[in-house]
Design an enzyme around this catalytic site. Structure first.
Site, PDB file in Angstrom:
ATOM      1  N   HIS A   1       0.834  -1.198   0.000  1.00  8.34           N
ATOM      2  CA  HIS A   1       0.000   0.000   0.000  1.00  8.34           C
ATOM      3  C   HIS A   1       0.868   1.247   0.000  1.00  8.34           C
ATOM      4  O   HIS A   1       2.082   1.185   0.212  1.00  8.34           O
ATOM      5  CB  HIS A   1      -0.921   0.026   1.230  1.00  8.34           C
ATOM      6  CG  HIS A   1      -0.181   0.160   2.537  1.00  8.34           C
ATOM      7  ND1 HIS A   1       0.546  -0.877   3.099  1.00  8.34           N
ATOM      8  CD2 HIS A   1      -0.036   1.221   3.379  1.00  8.34           C
ATOM      9  CE1 HIS A   1       1.085  -0.481   4.232  1.00  8.34           C
ATOM     10  NE2 HIS A   1       0.757   0.796   4.429  1.00  8.34           N
TER      11      HIS A   1
ATOM     12  N   HIS B   1       4.856   0.136   0.137  1.00  4.65           N
ATOM     13  CA  HIS B   1       5.554  -0.634   1.160  1.00  4.65           C
ATOM     14  C   HIS B   1       4.634  -1.715   1.713  1.00  4.65           C
ATOM     15  O   HIS B   1       3.416  -1.694   1.503  1.00  4.65           O
ATOM     16  CB  HIS B   1       6.067   0.273   2.280  1.00  4.65           C
ATOM     17  CG  HIS B   1       5.035   1.186   2.865  1.00  4.65           C
ATOM     18  ND1 HIS B   1       4.534   2.285   2.194  1.00  4.65           N
ATOM     19  CD2 HIS B   1       4.386   1.170   4.057  1.00  4.65           C
ATOM     20  CE1 HIS B   1       3.648   2.906   2.951  1.00  4.65           C
ATOM     21  NE2 HIS B   1       3.529   2.248   4.077  1.00  4.65           N
TER      22      HIS B   1
ATOM     23  N   ARG C   1       6.941  -8.038  16.116  1.00  6.83           N
ATOM     24  CA  ARG C   1       7.335  -6.711  15.645  1.00  6.83           C
ATOM     25  C   ARG C   1       6.323  -5.689  16.131  1.00  6.83           C
ATOM     26  O   ARG C   1       5.116  -5.891  15.993  1.00  6.83           O
ATOM     27  CB  ARG C   1       7.429  -6.676  14.116  1.00  6.83           C
ATOM     28  CG  ARG C   1       7.925  -5.354  13.543  1.00  6.83           C
ATOM     29  CD  ARG C   1       8.146  -5.463  12.030  1.00  6.83           C
ATOM     30  NE  ARG C   1       8.839  -4.288  11.519  1.00  6.83           N
ATOM     31  CZ  ARG C   1       8.206  -3.195  11.072  1.00  6.83           C
ATOM     32  NH1 ARG C   1       6.888  -3.140  11.077  1.00  6.83           N
ATOM     33  NH2 ARG C   1       8.907  -2.165  10.626  1.00  6.83           N
TER      34      ARG C   1
END
Length: 298
Positions: free
Chosen positions: A206, A263, A273
């Site tokens: 996106h 990205h 993460r």
């Protein structure tokens, strides 16, 4: 370890690896904000990549650590508790569902307004979570990151020889600015080992619609950006620095001179993460075409 409730893993999007082991791109521009030539380097980075890393920023590590601690406390709660802070409509807790188009990813998140008066009552019923602590941590962090974002945008305008240099930053400072803040948590996903030579998508491909996006994550990698040559490359993690994305609005305002970077985030089979993103946007009523016409004269 935080575990997401999940349907069978094959319901999630996957991506084939084009390499046998993680390959990191070490030529991403690094901008030292304390250097006088940073304004020109920012312009070059926006033209070439639409993406860069900043160091020697003024965001206190205390603010970063405090917010990360509150985020970990929240995401470590049982799913039944976290769901009390949802759904994300648009603000609140979300799990796997991304946006309004039915997209899914191996991610859970909190989406918040950057307005300091935002109501955190959704978090009040989550056991072990103090909404006032979250509010204080978010407000301190967002205030510092917004200040840094404005500094970057003013250096950018200066590098473009546009005056006054607050032509972009004033849009973020406007009390009606459509800016939002998001904390993403990507839990480990050991099951992806079932897919040899493939990765599970944590957050799909996106671009960001705002002017500028400011990302900070822990030391777990996963972020990838798309280069002009069509190749996806992995961005080395750096928990002490910030990564900057050119957004769709800045691309429009610069007549396409700067490109909004595509990205995505891939999951990790072992480590979780945690990323925190400030999306600096203009007021919804702002006519950015007027800035675009002004830019065309430079």
């Amino acid at each position: 370890m935080v575990v997401l409730t999940k349907p069978t893993i094959d319901h999630f999007p996957i991506v084939k690896n084009s390499f046998k082991s993680p390959s990191f791109f070490n030529d991403i521009p690094v901008i030292d904000l304390s250097k006088p030539d940073s304004k020109n380097l920012i312009v070059n980075a926006c033209e070439e990549f639409g993406f860069f890393k900043v160091i020697n920023h003024d965001v206190p590590m205390e603010f970063i650590s405090k917010l990360e601690s509150e985020a970990i406390k929240f995401f470590s709660s049982p799913l039944s508790e976290k769901l009390k802070a949802g759904p994300a409509d648009p603000f609140g807790y979300g799990n796997k569902k991304i946006g309004q188009n039915g997209d899914i990813g191996w991610v859970e998140y909190i989406l918040l307004s950057t307005n300091s008066e935002f109501n955190y009552q959704k978090f009040a019923s989550v056991l072990g979570v103090n909404p006032e602590n979250i509010r204080a941590a978010v407000n301190d962090y967002v205030s510092a990151v917004k200040k840094m974002s404005c500094e970057i945008l003013e250096k950018l305008a200066e590098g473009l020889n546009i005056h006054p240099t607050n032509v972009f930053s004033k849009l973020l400072m406007d009390e009606k600015s459509d800016s939002v803040f998001r904390v993403n948590h990507y839990p480990p996903c050991p099951d992806i080992q079932e897919f040899n030579a493939k990765n599970l998508i944590g957050f799909g491909e996106h671009t960001d619609p705002q002017i500028i996006s400011v990302l900070r994550s822990n030391n777990t990698s996963g972020l990838q950006i798309l280069l002009k040559n069509g190749h996806w490359i992995s961005v080395p993690s750096d928990q002490n620095s910030f990564f900057i994305n050119v957004g769709d609005s800045l691309q429009v305002m610069t007549n396409g001179r700067f490109k909004s970077v595509k990205h995505r985030v891939l999951t990790n089979s072992v480590k979780s993460r945690l990323s925190m993103i400030y999306f600096g946007g203009p007021p919804l009523t702002e006519k950015i075409g007027e800035i675009r016409r002004r830019f065309a004269r430079h």
